[in-house]
Design a protein around this motif. Structure first.
Motif, PDB file in Angstrom:
ATOM      1  N   GLU A  25       0.834  -1.202   0.000  1.00 16.20           N
ATOM      2  CA  GLU A  25       0.000   0.000   0.000  1.00 16.20           C
ATOM      3  C   GLU A  25       0.868   1.251   0.000  1.00 16.20           C
ATOM      4  O   GLU A  25       1.788   1.370   0.821  1.00 16.20           O
ATOM      5  N   ILE A  26       0.618   2.149  -0.932  1.00 17.35           N
ATOM      6  CA  ILE A  26       1.252   3.464  -0.929  1.00 17.35           C
ATOM      7  C   ILE A  26       0.368   4.337  -0.057  1.00 17.35           C
ATOM      8  O   ILE A  26      -0.738   4.694  -0.440  1.00 17.35           O
ATOM      9  N   ALA A  27       0.848   4.658   1.124  1.00 15.05           N
ATOM     10  CA  ALA A  27       0.026   5.385   2.085  1.00 15.05           C
ATOM     11  C   ALA A  27      -0.041   6.880   1.779  1.00 15.05           C
ATOM     12  O   ALA A  27      -1.106   7.487   1.869  1.00 15.05           O
ATOM     13  N   TYR A  28       1.085   7.464   1.422  1.00 14.37           N
ATOM     14  CA  TYR A  28       1.103   8.902   1.157  1.00 14.37           C
ATOM     15  C   TYR A  28       2.282   9.202   0.249  1.00 14.37           C
ATOM     16  O   TYR A  28       3.409   8.832   0.557  1.00 14.37           O
ATOM     17  N   LEU A  29       2.013   9.851  -0.858  1.00 16.28           N
ATOM     18  CA  LEU A  29       3.065  10.214  -1.802  1.00 16.28           C
ATOM     19  C   LEU A  29       2.805  11.643  -2.261  1.00 16.28           C
ATOM     20  O   LEU A  29       1.714  11.966  -2.716  1.00 16.28           O
ATOM     21  N   ALA A  30       3.807  12.466  -2.117  1.00 18.97           N
ATOM     22  CA  ALA A  30       3.690  13.847  -2.576  1.00 18.97           C
ATOM     23  C   ALA A  30       5.050  14.329  -3.062  1.00 18.97           C
ATOM     24  O   ALA A  30       6.080  13.889  -2.566  1.00 18.97           O
ATOM     25  N   VAL A  31       5.028  15.199  -4.037  1.00 22.86           N
ATOM     26  CA  VAL A  31       6.240  15.828  -4.561  1.00 22.86           C
ATOM     27  C   VAL A  31       6.078  17.330  -4.347  1.00 22.86           C
ATOM     28  O   VAL A  31       5.026  17.899  -4.650  1.00 22.86           O
ATOM     29  N   ASP A  32       7.098  17.949  -3.825  1.00 24.55           N
ATOM     30  CA  ASP A  32       7.077  19.390  -3.596  1.00 24.55           C
ATOM     31  C   ASP A  32       6.716  20.114  -4.895  1.00 24.55           C
ATOM     32  O   ASP A  32       7.168  19.726  -5.972  1.00 24.55           O
ATOM     33  N   GLU A  33       5.898  21.144  -4.779  1.00 28.05           N
ATOM     34  CA  GLU A  33       5.449  21.892  -5.956  1.00 28.05           C
ATOM     35  C   GLU A  33       6.612  22.412  -6.811  1.00 28.05           C
ATOM     36  O   GLU A  33       6.480  22.550  -8.020  1.00 28.05           O
ATOM     37  N   ARG A  34       7.741  22.679  -6.199  1.00 30.42           N
ATOM     38  CA  ARG A  34       8.905  23.158  -6.960  1.00 30.42           C
ATOM     39  C   ARG A  34       9.372  22.124  -7.978  1.00 30.42           C
ATOM     40  O   ARG A  34      10.006  22.468  -8.972  1.00 30.42           O
ATOM     41  N   TYR A  35       9.078  20.865  -7.718  1.00 28.54           N
ATOM     42  CA  TYR A  35       9.519  19.776  -8.602  1.00 28.54           C
ATOM     43  C   TYR A  35       8.361  19.136  -9.348  1.00 28.54           C
ATOM     44  O   TYR A  35       8.531  18.115 -10.006  1.00 28.54           O
ATOM     45  N   SER A  36       7.206  19.771  -9.279  1.00 31.47           N
ATOM     46  CA  SER A  36       6.014  19.247  -9.947  1.00 31.47           C
ATOM     47  C   SER A  36       6.206  19.220 -11.454  1.00 31.47           C
ATOM     48  O   SER A  36       6.862  20.083 -12.039  1.00 31.47           O
ATOM     49  N   ARG A  37       5.620  18.210 -12.087  1.00 32.88           N
ATOM     50  CA  ARG A  37       5.628  18.047 -13.546  1.00 32.88           C
ATOM     51  C   ARG A  37       7.024  17.841 -14.127  1.00 32.88           C
ATOM     52  O   ARG A  37       7.280  18.148 -15.280  1.00 32.88           O
ATOM     53  N   GLN A  38       7.939  17.317 -13.314  1.00 36.90           N
ATOM     54  CA  GLN A  38       9.286  17.012 -13.793  1.00 36.90           C
ATOM     55  C   GLN A  38       9.533  15.496 -13.842  1.00 36.90           C
ATOM     56  O   GLN A  38      10.643  15.064 -14.100  1.00 36.90           O
ATOM     57  N   GLY A  39       8.509  14.705 -13.553  1.00 39.85           N
ATOM     58  CA  GLY A  39       8.629  13.252 -13.630  1.00 39.85           C
ATOM     59  C   GLY A  39       9.047  12.568 -12.343  1.00 39.85           C
ATOM     60  O   GLY A  39       9.207  11.350 -12.312  1.00 39.85           O
ATOM     61  N   TRP A  40       9.217  13.330 -11.259  1.00 36.54           N
ATOM     62  CA  TRP A  40       9.667  12.728  -9.999  1.00 36.54           C
ATOM     63  C   TRP A  40       8.646  11.764  -9.415  1.00 36.54           C
ATOM     64  O   TRP A  40       9.023  10.716  -8.861  1.00 36.54           O
ATOM     65  N   GLY A  41       7.372  12.074  -9.525  1.00 36.96           N
ATOM     66  CA  GLY A  41       6.341  11.168  -9.015  1.00 36.96           C
ATOM     67  C   GLY A  41       6.392   9.822  -9.709  1.00 36.96           C
ATOM     68  O   GLY A  41       6.335   8.765  -9.062  1.00 36.96           O
ATOM     69  N   ARG A  42       6.531   9.839 -11.013  1.00 33.87           N
ATOM     70  CA  ARG A  42       6.637   8.586 -11.784  1.00 33.87           C
ATOM     71  C   ARG A  42       7.900   7.815 -11.422  1.00 33.87           C
ATOM     72  O   ARG A  42       7.889   6.586 -11.325  1.00 33.87           O
ATOM     73  N   ILE A  43       8.998   8.536 -11.219  1.00 32.64           N
ATOM     74  CA  ILE A  43      10.251   7.887 -10.819  1.00 32.64           C
ATOM     75  C   ILE A  43      10.072   7.188  -9.469  1.00 32.64           C
ATOM     76  O   ILE A  43      10.527   6.048  -9.283  1.00 32.64           O
ATOM     77  N   ILE A  44       9.390   7.836  -8.547  1.00 31.72           N
ATOM     78  CA  ILE A  44       9.152   7.248  -7.226  1.00 31.72           C
ATOM     79  C   ILE A  44       8.268   6.011  -7.341  1.00 31.72           C
ATOM     80  O   ILE A  44       8.553   4.972  -6.733  1.00 31.72           O
ATOM     81  N   ILE A  45       7.199   6.090  -8.140  1.00 26.99           N
ATOM     82  CA  ILE A  45       6.310   4.930  -8.332  1.00 26.99           C
ATOM     83  C   ILE A  45       7.092   3.750  -8.904  1.00 26.99           C
ATOM     84  O   ILE A  45       6.956   2.609  -8.444  1.00 26.99           O
ATOM     85  N   GLU A  46       7.918   3.996  -9.909  1.00 26.25           N
ATOM     86  CA  GLU A  46       8.698   2.916 -10.517  1.00 26.25           C
ATOM     87  C   GLU A  46       9.705   2.339  -9.525  1.00 26.25           C
ATOM     88  O   GLU A  46       9.945   1.132  -9.513  1.00 26.25           O
ATOM     89  N   ALA A  47      10.291   3.176  -8.680  1.00 28.03           N
ATOM     90  CA  ALA A  47      11.227   2.681  -7.660  1.00 28.03           C
ATOM     91  C   ALA A  47      10.497   1.795  -6.652  1.00 28.03           C
ATOM     92  O   ALA A  47      11.017   0.752  -6.239  1.00 28.03           O
ATOM     93  N   ILE A  48       9.285   2.194  -6.268  1.00 24.22           N
ATOM     94  CA  ILE A  48       8.482   1.383  -5.353  1.00 24.22           C
ATOM     95  C   ILE A  48       8.153   0.039  -6.010  1.00 24.22           C
ATOM     96  O   ILE A  48       8.292  -1.022  -5.385  1.00 24.22           O
ATOM     97  N   ALA A  49       7.733   0.059  -7.273  1.00 21.89           N
ATOM     98  CA  ALA A  49       7.396  -1.175  -7.988  1.00 21.89           C
ATOM     99  C   ALA A  49       8.621  -2.076  -8.123  1.00 21.89           C
ATOM    100  O   ALA A  49       8.531  -3.289  -7.887  1.00 21.89           O
ATOM    101  N   ASP A  50       9.758  -1.499  -8.485  1.00 19.58           N
ATOM    102  CA  ASP A  50      10.980  -2.292  -8.621  1.00 19.58           C
ATOM    103  C   ASP A  50      11.369  -2.936  -7.291  1.00 19.58           C
ATOM    104  O   ASP A  50      11.734  -4.114  -7.245  1.00 19.58           O
TER     105      ASP A  50
END
Length: 111
Positions: A26-51
């Motif tokens: 379960e991914i309980a809470y995931l957030a990326v600071d607005e300064r880094y929004s729309r730079q692909g960091w959220g997707r990178i984190i999801i893929e790291a969790i999946a891996d």
């Protein structure tokens, strides 16, 4: 779209929805600071969790699950959908979240 995101067939989704319990992370809470929004960091984190879930040896996980925020002004459903998650329930406007899942091991032909 996130790399390696499975396309779920309706048959596989039915299998998932029919199970009372399933091995999931379960991914309980995931957030990326607005300064880094729309730079692909959220997707990178999801893929790291999946891996990590696929390669760890302590427990066998088949799915990632999340209660995606689904309220006006803060909607994470689109983000999780782009990362290969599918709803596992019908949206409820009184709930504020939408339960979603992503399989870690897609059936052959679903990738």
């Amino acid at each position: 779209m996130c790399s390696r995101s499975p396309l779920l067939t309706e048959n596989y989704k039915e299998i998932f929805l029919s199970k009372p319990h399933y091995p999931a992370l379960e991914i309980a809470y995931l957030a990326v600071d607005e300064r880094y929004s729309r730079q692909g960091w959220g997707r990178i984190i999801i893929e790291a969790i999946a891996d990590k879930a696929q390669t760890q040896e302590m427990a066998g996980c088949q799915f990632l699950t999340v209660e995606a925020l689904n309220v006006q002004g803060h909607n994470a459903v689109t983000f999780y959908s782009k990362c290969g998650f599918s709803p596992s329930e019908y949206p409820n406007p009184n709930k504020g979240t939408l339960r979603m899942f992503r399989t870690l091991y897609p059936e052959k032909g679903e990738e």
